[in-house]
Design a protein around this motif. Structure first.
Motif, PDB file in Angstrom:
ATOM      1  N   SER A  63       5.613   8.917 -18.564  1.00  0.00           N
ATOM      2  CA  SER A  63       5.460   9.451 -17.437  1.00  0.00           C
ATOM      3  C   SER A  63       4.042   9.680 -17.059  1.00  0.00           C
ATOM      4  N   ALA A  64       3.686  10.184 -16.088  1.00  0.00           N
ATOM      5  CA  ALA A  64       2.132  10.548 -15.796  1.00  0.00           C
ATOM      6  C   ALA A  64       2.092  12.040 -16.259  1.00  0.00           C
ATOM      7  N   THR A  65       3.101  12.678 -16.216  1.00  0.00           N
ATOM      8  CA  THR A  65       3.023  14.232 -16.535  1.00  0.00           C
ATOM      9  C   THR A  65       3.992  14.283 -17.569  1.00  0.00           C
ATOM     10  N   ASP A  83      12.094   6.343 -18.051  1.00  0.00           N
ATOM     11  CA  ASP A  83      10.938   6.486 -17.198  1.00  0.00           C
ATOM     12  C   ASP A  83      11.041   7.652 -16.502  1.00  0.00           C
ATOM     13  N   GLU A  84       9.704   8.192 -15.937  1.00  0.00           N
ATOM     14  CA  GLU A  84       9.610   9.596 -15.508  1.00  0.00           C
ATOM     15  C   GLU A  84      10.468  10.451 -16.658  1.00  0.00           C
ATOM     16  N   ALA A  85       9.976  10.326 -17.767  1.00  0.00           N
ATOM     17  CA  ALA A  85      10.820  10.947 -18.751  1.00  0.00           C
ATOM     18  C   ALA A  85      10.793  12.679 -18.723  1.00  0.00           C
ATOM     19  N   GLY A 116       0.257   0.956 -14.469  1.00  0.00           N
ATOM     20  CA  GLY A 116       1.239  -0.025 -15.210  1.00  0.00           C
ATOM     21  C   GLY A 116       2.030   0.165 -16.361  1.00  0.00           C
ATOM     22  N   LYS A 117       2.899   1.308 -16.224  1.00  0.00           N
ATOM     23  CA  LYS A 117       3.688   1.904 -17.266  1.00  0.00           C
ATOM     24  C   LYS A 117       4.999   0.883 -17.263  1.00  0.00           C
ATOM     25  N   THR A 118       5.353   0.339 -15.936  1.00  0.00           N
ATOM     26  CA  THR A 118       6.439  -0.132 -15.941  1.00  0.00           C
ATOM     27  C   THR A 118       6.325  -1.523 -16.913  1.00  0.00           C
ATOM     28  N   ALA A 119       5.341  -2.168 -16.747  1.00  0.00           N
ATOM     29  CA  ALA A 119       5.188  -3.380 -17.428  1.00  0.00           C
ATOM     30  C   ALA A 119       5.000  -3.141 -18.803  1.00  0.00           C
ATOM     31  N   ALA A 120       4.418  -2.133 -19.248  1.00  0.00           N
ATOM     32  CA  ALA A 120       4.113  -1.610 -20.647  1.00  0.00           C
ATOM     33  C   ALA A 120       5.441  -1.379 -21.506  1.00  0.00           C
ATOM     34  N   ARG A 172      13.590  -8.280 -13.143  1.00  0.00           N
ATOM     35  CA  ARG A 172      13.922  -9.483 -12.948  1.00  0.00           C
ATOM     36  C   ARG A 172      12.698 -10.638 -12.789  1.00  0.00           C
ATOM     37  N   LYS A 173      11.702  -9.943 -12.190  1.00  0.00           N
ATOM     38  CA  LYS A 173      10.552 -10.751 -12.109  1.00  0.00           C
ATOM     39  C   LYS A 173       9.891 -11.192 -13.482  1.00  0.00           C
ATOM     40  N   PHE A 174       9.709 -10.403 -14.519  1.00  0.00           N
ATOM     41  CA  PHE A 174       9.428 -10.641 -15.571  1.00  0.00           C
ATOM     42  C   PHE A 174      10.204 -11.673 -16.507  1.00  0.00           C
ATOM     43  N   PRO A 221      -4.354  -6.550 -19.551  1.00  0.00           N
ATOM     44  CA  PRO A 221      -3.475  -5.478 -19.701  1.00  0.00           C
ATOM     45  C   PRO A 221      -4.118  -4.163 -19.227  1.00  0.00           C
ATOM     46  N   THR A 222      -3.513  -3.267 -18.764  1.00  0.00           N
ATOM     47  CA  THR A 222      -4.122  -1.962 -18.252  1.00  0.00           C
ATOM     48  C   THR A 222      -3.988  -1.061 -19.835  1.00  0.00           C
ATOM     49  N   PRO A 223      -4.791   0.120 -19.867  1.00  0.00           N
ATOM     50  CA  PRO A 223      -4.804   0.621 -20.974  1.00  0.00           C
ATOM     51  C   PRO A 223      -3.336   1.108 -21.650  1.00  0.00           C
ATOM     52  N   ALA A 254      -1.797  -5.863  -5.656  1.00  0.00           N
ATOM     53  CA  ALA A 254      -3.024  -6.366  -6.390  1.00  0.00           C
ATOM     54  C   ALA A 254      -3.890  -5.433  -6.923  1.00  0.00           C
ATOM     55  N   SER A 255      -4.508  -5.618  -8.025  1.00  0.00           N
ATOM     56  CA  SER A 255      -5.380  -4.643  -8.735  1.00  0.00           C
ATOM     57  C   SER A 255      -6.485  -4.493  -7.849  1.00  0.00           C
ATOM     58  N   GLY A 256      -7.146  -3.289  -7.585  1.00  0.00           N
ATOM     59  CA  GLY A 256      -8.384  -2.968  -6.746  1.00  0.00           C
ATOM     60  C   GLY A 256      -9.661  -2.820  -7.413  1.00  0.00           C
TER      61      GLY A 256
HETATM   62  N1  LIG Z   1      -2.149  -5.635 -16.117  1.00  0.00           N
HETATM   63  C1  LIG Z   1      -2.036  -5.433 -14.799  1.00  0.00           C
HETATM   64  N2  LIG Z   1      -2.864  -6.156 -14.018  1.00  0.00           N
HETATM   65  C2  LIG Z   1      -2.644  -5.989 -12.637  1.00  0.00           C
HETATM   66  N3  LIG Z   1      -1.647  -5.249 -11.991  1.00  0.00           N
HETATM   67  C3  LIG Z   1      -0.902  -4.726 -12.579  1.00  0.00           C
HETATM   68  C4  LIG Z   1      -0.998  -4.585 -14.222  1.00  0.00           C
HETATM   69  N4  LIG Z   1      -0.092  -3.950 -14.553  1.00  0.00           N
HETATM   70  C5  LIG Z   1       0.760  -3.385 -13.561  1.00  0.00           C
HETATM   71  N5  LIG Z   1       0.132  -3.744 -12.555  1.00  0.00           N
HETATM   72  C6  LIG Z   1       0.774  -3.601 -11.199  1.00  0.00           C
HETATM   73  O1  LIG Z   1       0.245  -2.084 -10.862  1.00  0.00           O
HETATM   74  C7  LIG Z   1       0.873  -1.521 -10.065  1.00  0.00           C
HETATM   75  C8  LIG Z   1       1.607  -0.107 -10.577  1.00  0.00           C
HETATM   76  O2  LIG Z   1       2.301  -0.337 -11.658  1.00  0.00           O
HETATM   77  P1  LIG Z   1       3.653   0.698 -12.032  1.00  0.00           P
HETATM   78  O3  LIG Z   1       4.354   0.874 -11.015  1.00  0.00           O
HETATM   79  O4  LIG Z   1       4.052   0.047 -13.190  1.00  0.00           O
HETATM   80  O5  LIG Z   1       2.767   2.188 -12.132  1.00  0.00           O
HETATM   81  P2  LIG Z   1       3.092   3.355 -12.880  1.00  0.00           P
HETATM   82  O6  LIG Z   1       2.230   3.673 -14.115  1.00  0.00           O
HETATM   83  O7  LIG Z   1       4.597   3.245 -13.673  1.00  0.00           O
HETATM   84  O8  LIG Z   1       2.934   4.293 -11.946  1.00  0.00           O
HETATM   85  P3  LIG Z   1       4.066   5.748 -11.581  1.00  0.00           P
HETATM   86  O9  LIG Z   1       3.409   6.813 -12.668  1.00  0.00           O
HETATM   87  O10 LIG Z   1       3.574   6.113 -10.104  1.00  0.00           O
HETATM   88  O11 LIG Z   1       5.243   5.377 -11.840  1.00  0.00           O
HETATM   89  C9  LIG Z   1       2.190  -2.473  -9.693  1.00  0.00           C
HETATM   90  O12 LIG Z   1       2.164  -2.960  -8.663  1.00  0.00           O
HETATM   91  C10 LIG Z   1       1.953  -3.441 -10.908  1.00  0.00           C
HETATM   92  O13 LIG Z   1       2.727  -4.669 -10.469  1.00  0.00           O
END
Ligand SMILES: Nc1ncnc2c1ncn2[C@@H]1O[C@H](COP(=O)(O)OP(=O)(O)OP(=O)(O)O)[C@@H](O)[C@H]1O
Length: 636
Positions: free
Chosen positions: A412-414, A379-381, A274-278, A319-321, A248-250, A200-202
């Motif tokens: 990736s983050a890096t 991912d993690e390119a 949130g890169k995965t959903a991106a 699967r979730k999305f 959405p995250t940035p 959950a977002s913080g």
């Molecule tokens: N828009 C959003 N609002 C709230 N929560 C989100 C949103 N997008 C992603 N999340 C949640 O944020 C968490 C981190 O997302 P994710 O694993 O995609 O990060 P990441 O950027 O890929 O991180 P890493 O670089 O460590 O791989 C997940 O639990 C995901 O469900």
């Protein structure tokens, strides 16, 4: 290196859930020596029913009682379990006797001789936690019990570790490791469980808006501000809501329109943002929109990850999305039964998530081709394109069957500049996006660095855990180190498990499950767990050993402090060993608003470290800075 070899499958049918024991053991090949069936749809159920024996679900970590020494085992070959809780014969866990004599795990009897069973058996249970049976007290005698080969136990093992490190090819690396015909648990169909998987977002989530966003490339599409603006299909919007994503995250704001517009993308955004959903959301949206016909063995999107556990996580996210849609999502990854995975592939999938080695196995067998592939995601390119994986990536992305019109997306983050440059070869007219500083640490993680030499690390760790151990990941440098530490802490008040490349896949997944559920408070891990894993209850990351690159440091500490939550990271800096990292560590600490300890400042100025750099340039514009990418301990 492949699971597909041509050995005859001589494994006798044994009740794998009853006993270890027996002679030379089954061959490893799941296919036998005939060419596997061509990819036609079969009505087998892909996830569960392929092997005759029932799968035992586990309730422990799998270390206790593990007879690595082959003692207590009847017969020659040993067999996986070793852990004969019933006392009836049974050989050592692995013994890892590749010569077929004595207690080896694999019992790889190519000659077909040798008595009974050989391993196998998909034992996930390990009944009972902890590492008992393998004492590592560091005070004489060290590592008793871990006789993996009957020849010298620990020392021999150490030689192999070093060997593994030196020969790290980064692939699935299955040949060097014990193997099992592991069939993973079926993915959940329970909606609540599915949508409860994320963090959950913080409280710092809204601070994402203040992070500078840079987008470059020709005519980049405009970012969206809301999910509604992205015009995603209703089914996806429903699933976004069920995931409790409101904004959405940035990285999502930028990537969704870029990908939807058909552009290639290289994207860098901090850990846990949130890169995965991106990448998943626009891919799913596109495939649903177009409704391309499904053809078996021809996935429409390929998503690759460097580690198995991360692949599984992405699979679950996808699967979730895609929930309640007709889309089929499949996964192939190392350490699991090929036959079983082939069965899921032969049912066809729109989206395939994979680790590179296993994917290539299927591709080389022509079970998977890329004629219909519209999206290739790394991912993690940066990890996927560095030394260990670059050849596999090249083979896949430039595969003769690859559909000409496809989009390549890298996240990736890096993203060291030299890797960006290599990545550019695989991208066309791409958009480059950075959220914040490339390779910067997440500022929601409070970082503390202690100067600790190797003799005092264990006491320091104990002291820290006594202040609170729940949800702690302890990173160590080597698999052997992980075993040592897990063994030691299992005999303390802290329920501990471990994940590293020498553990069986079933054990790795079980370790993660038990850590996620809170059954195990402490997870000892090598760098195999440093990237991507999104685990709710990680409150503290401890670098017991510093990693060899600053990028790995950033990924490791990013297992906590995710999606706007606060986290904590503590690192043991051994000045004798870790000097080379000091300069970049200082930069990372300063860049993320952390205190820099004096001892580090004084070393930092003299750093000669030339690992990956962090900055914020699109290499199509910036200067060239070649830097060696350091080899890492292990990956799959
Ligand atoms: N828009 C959003 N609002 C709230 N929560 C989100 C949103 N997008 C992603 N999340 C949640 O944020 C968490 C981190 O997302 P994710 O694993 O995609 O990060 P990441 O950027 O890929 O991180 P890493 O670089 O460590 O791989 C997940 O639990 C995901 O469900």
């Amino acid at each position: 290196m492949s699971d597909w070899g041509d050995e005859t499958d001589v494994a006798p049918k044994v009740d794998r859930n009853v006993g270890g024991g027996g002679g030379g053991g089954g061959a490893e090949n799941e296919w036998g020596n005939s060419k596997p069936a061509p990819p036609v749809a079969k009505s087998t159920s892909g996830w569960s029913d392929e092997e005759a024996e029932p799968k035992k679900s586990g309730n422990g970590d799998g270390y206790r009682g593990r007879r690595d020494d082959g003692e207590g085992g009847g017969g020659g070959g040993g067999g996986y379990r070793g852990r004969r809780d019933d006392g009836e014969g049974g050989g050592g866990y692995r013994g890892r006797r590749e010569d077929g004599e004595g207690g080896g795990y694999r019992g790889r009897r190519d000659d077909g001789e040798g008595g009974g069973g050989g391993y196998r058996g998909r034992r996930e249970d390990g009944e009972g936690g902890g590492y008992r049976g393998r004492r590592e007290d560091g005070e004489g005698g060290g590592y008793r019990g871990r006789r993996e080969d009957g020849e010298g136990g620990f020392r021999e093992r150490r030689r192999r570790d070093e060997n593994d490190m030196n020969n790290n090819e980064g692939g699935d690396d299955e040949e060097k490791k014990p193997r099992e015909f592991y069939i993973p648990p079926e993915p959940t169909t329970d909606e609540a469980e599915m949508f409860n998987s994320g963090i959950a977002s913080g409280i710092n989530f809204s601070k994402y808006d203040n992070i500078p966003v840079k987008v470059s490339g020709e005519n980049p599409p405009k970012p969206v501000k809301t999910f509604e603006e992205a015009k995603l299909r209703d089914i996806l919007m429903d699933n976004i809501k069920k995931s409790a994503y409101t904004v959405p995250t940035p990285i999502q704001k930028v990537s969704i329109p870029v990908i939807s517009a058909g552009r290639d993308l290289m994207a860098c955004a901090q850990t846990g943002s949130g890169k995965t959903a991106a990448f998943l959301l626009p891919i799913l949206n596109h495939i649903l929109d177009k409704g391309y016909e499904l053809e078996i063995g021809k996935p429409q999107a390929i998503i690759m990850s460097p580690t198995r556990e991360l692949a599984v996580q992405i699979f679950n996210e996808a699967r979730k999305f895609a929930h309640n849609s007709y889309l089929k999502i499949t996964i192939v990854y190392g350490g699991t039964s090929v036959k079983y995975q082939n069965e899921s592939i032969t049912k066809g999938c729109h989206i395939l998530i994979a680790t590179p080695g296993r994917l290539l196995d299927f591709v080389e067998r022509t079970f998977i081709t890329f004629e219909d592939t519209r999206f290739v995601v790394l991912d993690e390119a940066d990890r996927m394109l560095d030394m260990g994986f670059s050849e596999s990536m090249r083979k896949i992305i430039t595969h003769p069957t690859m559909r000409k019109e496809h989009q390549t997306l890298m996240f990736s983050a890096t993203f060291p500049e030299e890797i960006q440059r290599m990545a550019g070869e695989f991208l066309r007219d791409y958009v480059f996006v950075t959220i914040g500083v490339i390779g910067g640490a997440c500022s929601d993680v409070t970082q503390t660095i202690y100067e600790v030499d190797k003799f005092n690390k264990r006491a320091k760790l104990m002291e820290i855990l006594r202040d609170g151990a729940d949800g702690t990941i302890v990173f160590v440098e080597t698999k052997r180190g992980a075993d040592f530490l897990a063994s030691f802490f299992s005999e303390t008040e802290f329920p501990t498990t471990s994940i590293h490349g020498d553990r069986l896949q079933s054990q790795r997944e079980q370790a993660l499950r038990e850590f996620k559920s809170g059954k195990m408070k402490v997870l000892i891990a090598t760098s195999v767990a440093s990237r991507g894993l999104d685990i709710k209850n990680v409150s503290h990351v401890i670098n017991y050993d510093m990693p060899s690159t600053i990028d790995d440091y950033v990924h490791r500490i990013g297992r906590t402090g995710r999606v706007g939550n606060n986290g904590r990271a503590t690192s043991f800096f051994d000045s004798d060993k870790d000097r080379a990292l000091a300069g970049d560590l200082v930069k990372i600490l300063e860049g993320s608003g952390q205190e820099v300890p004096d001892f580090l400042k004084s070393i930092g100025g003299n750093s000669s470290y030339h690992g990956s750099k962090f900055g914020g340039v699109d290499v199509r514009r910036g200067p060239t800075e070649a830097a060696a990418v350091e080899n890492e301990e292990e990956w799959d």
